[in-house]
Design a protein around this motif. Sequence first.
Motif, mmCIF file in Angstrom:
data_model
loop_
_atom_site.group_PDB
_atom_site.id
_atom_site.type_symbol
_atom_site.label_atom_id
_atom_site.label_comp_id
_atom_site.label_asym_id
_atom_site.label_seq_id
_atom_site.Cartn_x
_atom_site.Cartn_y
_atom_site.Cartn_z
ATOM 1 N N MET A 183 61.139 45.583 -14.696
ATOM 2 C CA MET A 183 61.660 45.413 -16.065
ATOM 3 C C MET A 183 60.530 44.970 -16.995
ATOM 4 O O MET A 183 59.732 44.115 -16.650
ATOM 5 C CB MET A 183 62.764 44.349 -16.049
ATOM 6 C CG MET A 183 63.505 44.236 -17.363
ATOM 7 S SD MET A 183 64.825 42.992 -17.295
ATOM 8 C CE MET A 183 63.890 41.479 -17.205
ATOM 9 N N LYS A 184 60.525 45.594 -18.159
ATOM 10 C CA LYS A 184 59.458 45.315 -19.108
ATOM 11 C C LYS A 184 60.008 44.482 -20.283
ATOM 12 O O LYS A 184 61.152 44.703 -20.706
ATOM 13 C CB LYS A 184 59.005 46.682 -19.646
ATOM 14 C CG LYS A 184 57.629 46.716 -20.207
ATOM 15 C CD LYS A 184 57.192 48.172 -20.378
ATOM 16 C CE LYS A 184 55.972 48.213 -21.260
ATOM 17 N NZ LYS A 184 55.501 49.544 -21.534
ATOM 18 N N ARG B 118 74.684 50.965 -18.522
ATOM 19 C CA ARG B 118 73.837 51.376 -17.375
ATOM 20 C C ARG B 118 74.308 52.708 -16.790
ATOM 21 O O ARG B 118 73.500 53.553 -16.393
ATOM 22 C CB ARG B 118 73.883 50.252 -16.327
ATOM 23 C CG ARG B 118 73.051 50.366 -15.067
ATOM 24 C CD ARG B 118 71.565 50.421 -15.257
ATOM 25 N NE ARG B 118 71.103 51.696 -15.800
ATOM 26 C CZ ARG B 118 69.848 51.983 -16.087
ATOM 27 N NH1 ARG B 118 68.902 51.073 -15.929
ATOM 28 N NH2 ARG B 118 69.504 53.149 -16.569
ATOM 29 N N VAL C 289 67.996 49.615 -22.564
ATOM 30 C CA VAL C 289 67.301 48.599 -23.359
ATOM 31 C C VAL C 289 68.318 47.549 -23.815
ATOM 32 O O VAL C 289 69.381 47.896 -24.333
ATOM 33 C CB VAL C 289 66.632 49.226 -24.607
ATOM 34 C CG1 VAL C 289 65.888 48.157 -25.421
ATOM 35 C CG2 VAL C 289 65.688 50.355 -24.215
ATOM 36 N N GLU D 184 66.504 36.809 -18.780
ATOM 37 C CA GLU D 184 65.617 37.774 -18.114
ATOM 38 C C GLU D 184 66.079 38.034 -16.687
ATOM 39 O O GLU D 184 66.145 39.179 -16.240
ATOM 40 C CB GLU D 184 64.197 37.196 -18.048
ATOM 41 C CG GLU D 184 63.344 37.556 -19.240
ATOM 42 C CD GLU D 184 61.930 36.999 -19.060
ATOM 43 O OE1 GLU D 184 61.494 36.296 -19.965
ATOM 44 O OE2 GLU D 184 61.302 37.260 -18.017
ATOM 45 N N CYS E 23 69.263 40.123 -16.665
ATOM 46 C CA CYS E 23 68.986 41.525 -17.023
ATOM 47 C C CYS E 23 68.350 42.249 -15.845
ATOM 48 O O CYS E 23 68.700 43.394 -15.532
ATOM 49 C CB CYS E 23 68.086 41.593 -18.250
ATOM 50 S SG CYS E 23 68.957 41.223 -19.773
ATOM 51 N N GLU E 24 67.406 41.577 -15.212
ATOM 52 C CA GLU E 24 66.732 42.160 -14.035
ATOM 53 C C GLU E 24 67.776 42.522 -12.970
ATOM 54 O O GLU E 24 67.786 43.640 -12.440
ATOM 55 C CB GLU E 24 65.731 41.127 -13.493
ATOM 56 C CG GLU E 24 64.923 41.604 -12.301
ATOM 57 C CD GLU E 24 63.549 42.113 -12.706
ATOM 58 O OE1 GLU E 24 62.801 41.311 -13.288
ATOM 59 O OE2 GLU E 24 63.263 43.288 -12.428
ATOM 60 N N GLY F 199 69.724 45.651 -13.584
ATOM 61 C CA GLY F 199 69.006 46.917 -13.643
ATOM 62 C C GLY F 199 68.593 47.331 -15.046
ATOM 63 O O GLY F 199 68.428 48.526 -15.334
ATOM 64 N N VAL F 200 68.433 46.352 -15.934
ATOM 65 C CA VAL F 200 67.937 46.662 -17.287
ATOM 66 C C VAL F 200 66.470 47.095 -17.169
ATOM 67 O O VAL F 200 65.715 46.523 -16.378
ATOM 68 C CB VAL F 200 68.077 45.403 -18.197
ATOM 69 C CG1 VAL F 200 67.392 45.615 -19.539
ATOM 70 C CG2 VAL F 200 69.550 45.050 -18.378
ATOM 71 N N ASP F 201 66.072 48.097 -17.950
ATOM 72 C CA ASP F 201 64.685 48.573 -17.876
ATOM 73 C C ASP F 201 63.774 47.839 -18.844
ATOM 74 O O ASP F 201 62.624 47.559 -18.526
ATOM 75 C CB ASP F 201 64.640 50.084 -18.176
ATOM 76 C CG ASP F 201 65.422 50.866 -17.148
ATOM 77 O OD1 ASP F 201 64.972 50.906 -15.986
ATOM 78 O OD2 ASP F 201 66.495 51.395 -17.493
ATOM 79 N N ILE F 202 64.291 47.580 -20.044
ATOM 80 C CA ILE F 202 63.452 46.964 -21.076
ATOM 81 C C ILE F 202 64.260 45.901 -21.821
ATOM 82 O O ILE F 202 65.409 46.154 -22.227
ATOM 83 C CB ILE F 202 62.980 48.023 -22.103
ATOM 84 C CG1 ILE F 202 62.119 49.096 -21.420
ATOM 85 C CG2 ILE F 202 62.213 47.375 -23.265
ATOM 86 C CD1 ILE F 202 61.801 50.298 -22.315
ATOM 87 N N ILE F 203 63.651 44.722 -21.999
ATOM 88 C CA ILE F 203 64.218 43.751 -22.942
ATOM 89 C C ILE F 203 63.359 43.813 -24.199
ATOM 90 O O ILE F 203 62.133 43.674 -24.123
ATOM 91 C CB ILE F 203 64.204 42.309 -22.387
ATOM 92 C CG1 ILE F 203 65.105 42.192 -21.149
ATOM 93 C CG2 ILE F 203 64.673 41.323 -23.461
ATOM 94 C CD1 ILE F 203 65.149 40.776 -20.553
#
Length: 289
Positions: A1-2, A45, A52, A79, A82-83, A86-90
């Motif tokens: 995750m970014k 998701r 995002v 964070e 979200c991780e 499976g979130v890709d970007i915060i």
Amino acid sequence: MKIIRTVTEMQNTSLKLKRDGNTIGFVPTMGFLHEGHLSLIRRARGECDILVVSIYVNPTQFAPGEDIDKYPRDIDRDERLCEEEGVDIIFYPTDEEMYPEGYLTEVRVKRLGEILCGVSRPTHFAGVTTIVSKLFNIVMPDIAVFGQKDAQQAVIIRRMTLDLNFPVKIIVSPTVRESDGLAMSSRNAYLSEKEREIAPALYRSLCLAEKMIKSGKGYDAIEIIVKMRKSILTAGPFDIDYIEIVDAETLEPVENPAGKDVLIALAARLGKTRLIDNIIVGKSKSKLK
Ligand code: AMP
């Protein structure tokens, strides 16, 4: 995750992702995530390649004297959650990034932003629509998920998206509640133990209204609102801002709710905490989405 903190990096990342054929799903939040937010994240998701989530406590939707300074924040926990989802970007920008010096523009949806919560918070929805427009231009999502918990906000965002031709599909996801019916909210953290015990009275009054509408006895809106008000005030020292029965799409008042798709919405203060809640009656859940 970014984690992305600047507008330029977010825009460049989204442009590249889209060029590479990815669809982008988006869940805007003010952080301090709870199960309500997570339900939106899970919904998004399943509908996109790249997910995002934005975390930004937007100053323009708080009036002077409102709770922006004490609004709960916990970016480390957010964070982690979200991780796990499976979130890709915060996207986690600063105020300087979102409202640089010289900033003057506002996006405002007329009428819809001036009723219900807009009466006691006259600048709130312009703040919301301004930040969501900016976020749509920065994240460039294909779909965006909002919560039914903020029903008026969802209606206003849908209107704005249509009016300004944002190429974004808006999804509205059901309200997640605690086991005693209280709608989950970051602001519930403000409630004292005693207030927390009393707070579910708001949802109970909405259920009472639903029962009256479905009873077949033809109660009109005034009769229902009087009963709701009484049940809330009997439960505790609430200061009721409004209780209204309105058309679920136009938010126009409805006098006789039987057989119609109505939104029953309320806002009330309990101590220092302003709580809002709502239900839709007469509309199938599938139609809601
Ligand atoms: P907030 O962080 O309060 O600005 O909320 C971000 C998004 O989460 C908004 O679309 C809210 O409507 C949604 N949301 C907040 N609480 C809930 C809840 N209890 N159930 C479903 N969605 C929610």
